[in-house]
Design a protein around this motif. Sequence first.
Motif, PDB file in Angstrom:
ATOM      1  N   GLY A  64       0.814  -1.199   0.000  1.00 57.55           N
ATOM      2  CA  GLY A  64       0.000   0.000   0.000  1.00 57.55           C
ATOM      3  C   GLY A  64       0.850   1.253   0.000  1.00 57.55           C
ATOM      4  N   PRO A  65       0.352   2.337   0.589  1.00 55.08           N
ATOM      5  CA  PRO A  65       1.104   3.602   0.595  1.00 55.08           C
ATOM      6  C   PRO A  65       2.404   3.542   1.391  1.00 55.08           C
ATOM      7  N   HIS A  66       2.472   2.656   2.388  1.00 57.59           N
ATOM      8  CA  HIS A  66       3.655   2.566   3.226  1.00 57.59           C
ATOM      9  C   HIS A  66       4.803   1.922   2.446  1.00 57.59           C
ATOM     10  N   THR A  67       6.007   2.052   2.978  1.00 61.30           N
ATOM     11  CA  THR A  67       7.191   1.467   2.348  1.00 61.30           C
ATOM     12  C   THR A  67       7.815   0.379   3.207  1.00 61.30           C
ATOM     13  N   ILE A 221       6.742  14.597  18.420  1.00 64.10           N
ATOM     14  CA  ILE A 221       5.302  14.537  18.222  1.00 64.10           C
ATOM     15  C   ILE A 221       4.996  13.139  17.701  1.00 64.10           C
ATOM     16  N   ALA A 222       3.930  12.540  18.201  1.00 62.05           N
ATOM     17  CA  ALA A 222       3.603  11.157  17.844  1.00 62.05           C
ATOM     18  C   ALA A 222       2.159  11.059  17.402  1.00 62.05           C
ATOM     19  N   GLY A 223       1.932  10.250  16.417  1.00 61.77           N
ATOM     20  CA  GLY A 223       0.585  10.029  15.904  1.00 61.77           C
ATOM     21  C   GLY A 223       0.621   8.938  14.864  1.00 61.77           C
ATOM     22  N   ASP A 224      -0.178   9.100  13.819  1.00 61.08           N
ATOM     23  CA  ASP A 224      -0.275   8.047  12.816  1.00 61.08           C
ATOM     24  C   ASP A 224      -0.595   8.612  11.443  1.00 61.08           C
ATOM     25  N   PHE A 225      -0.033   7.958  10.429  1.00 62.71           N
ATOM     26  CA  PHE A 225      -0.540   8.135   9.087  1.00 62.71           C
ATOM     27  C   PHE A 225      -1.843   7.337   9.006  1.00 62.71           C
ATOM     28  N   TYR A 226      -2.933   8.047   8.793  1.00 63.31           N
ATOM     29  CA  TYR A 226      -4.254   7.417   8.771  1.00 63.31           C
ATOM     30  C   TYR A 226      -4.789   7.533   7.347  1.00 63.31           C
ATOM     31  N   LEU A 227      -4.586   6.469   6.580  1.00 64.49           N
ATOM     32  CA  LEU A 227      -4.867   6.505   5.153  1.00 64.49           C
ATOM     33  C   LEU A 227      -6.122   5.675   4.897  1.00 64.49           C
ATOM     34  N   GLN A 228      -7.270   6.340   4.859  1.00 65.64           N
ATOM     35  CA  GLN A 228      -8.530   5.622   4.726  1.00 65.64           C
ATOM     36  C   GLN A 228      -8.739   5.094   3.318  1.00 65.64           C
TER      37      GLN A 228
END
Length: 308
Positions: A64-67, A221-228
């Motif tokens: 998907g979009p991730h590597t 800063i921490a969070g997420d790539f949220y790719l719907q």
Amino acid sequence: MPLLSSLLYSILGCQTPEDFTRAYQMETLADGIGGPKSMAQPGDFIIENGHLRFAITGNRPSMGPHTAGGSLVDADIQRNNSRYANGFGNDQLAEIFTTVNINVAQINHEDGEVIILNDGSNGEPARVCAAGTAYSFISLFQAIWGVNTWLTPDKYISYSIRTDYILAKDDPVITMQSYILIGENEGCAADVSEARDMVSMTEYLNPETKLMDVAFDKGYIAGDFYLQGGSLNVFTPSIGFDEEGLIADLHNQQINMFNEPVFADFLAGVGDRVSYGIMNPKSPLLVPLFTSSQTVAVGGGLIPSEEE
């Protein structure tokens, strides 16, 4: 000391659940979830209970979009109908993966790890861990990190990003609990029982300190790539379904979202017979990127003291 940020991801269903939780490695595609956006392959991992099913990529690059690996790629409710069995589910999610300072965990055939910490057979929540050394997901930021490291090498030490996917028997949501492991560490074997909680980014932001000031110069800063993905209709409180109109307005006002991010209690997406959502139960989300392919949701941060 490791630092901790907790984010919650939910998929809601209305069926009568069985009382179980488990995590296991896929042997065939029939072990997976399946659906229009399904990407899990044999060797990846499934974590599920009577409500929900999720797939997490193993030590391989994502399709998907991730590597890299270690991301949540498939998700669906438990469907008590034989036509959805054996890998014929209704996944419509693209991909979700943790980010710290817009870096991600390097997990592939040679680096990092994705393992089952608890398979759920002991009655405790099933738990899958993904961990790898942090590297820049967006090439532009890799150059920036290099400059900053040269200018202030004491502030930019090596760290790893670890994400634990946690699902108890009766959970209507899956918890993704993320850790920053500073310096040399043991990845999924590290003791994180005394990890520090990150705080809401709202405690740090002011006219002098912007979101990316923390990432570039002060801390984490921490969070997420949220790719719907394109199959879902994006929804956020106060914005509704018109996120494109919001982005157009911000662009017309020449507002830089990295300096003035969107605030949201949660992000969600409505699809065909399934809906998804992401939230941080302790803080609003800050959204510096808001597109179907590159949405980032920041849930927490930490600026270390001079002694740390």
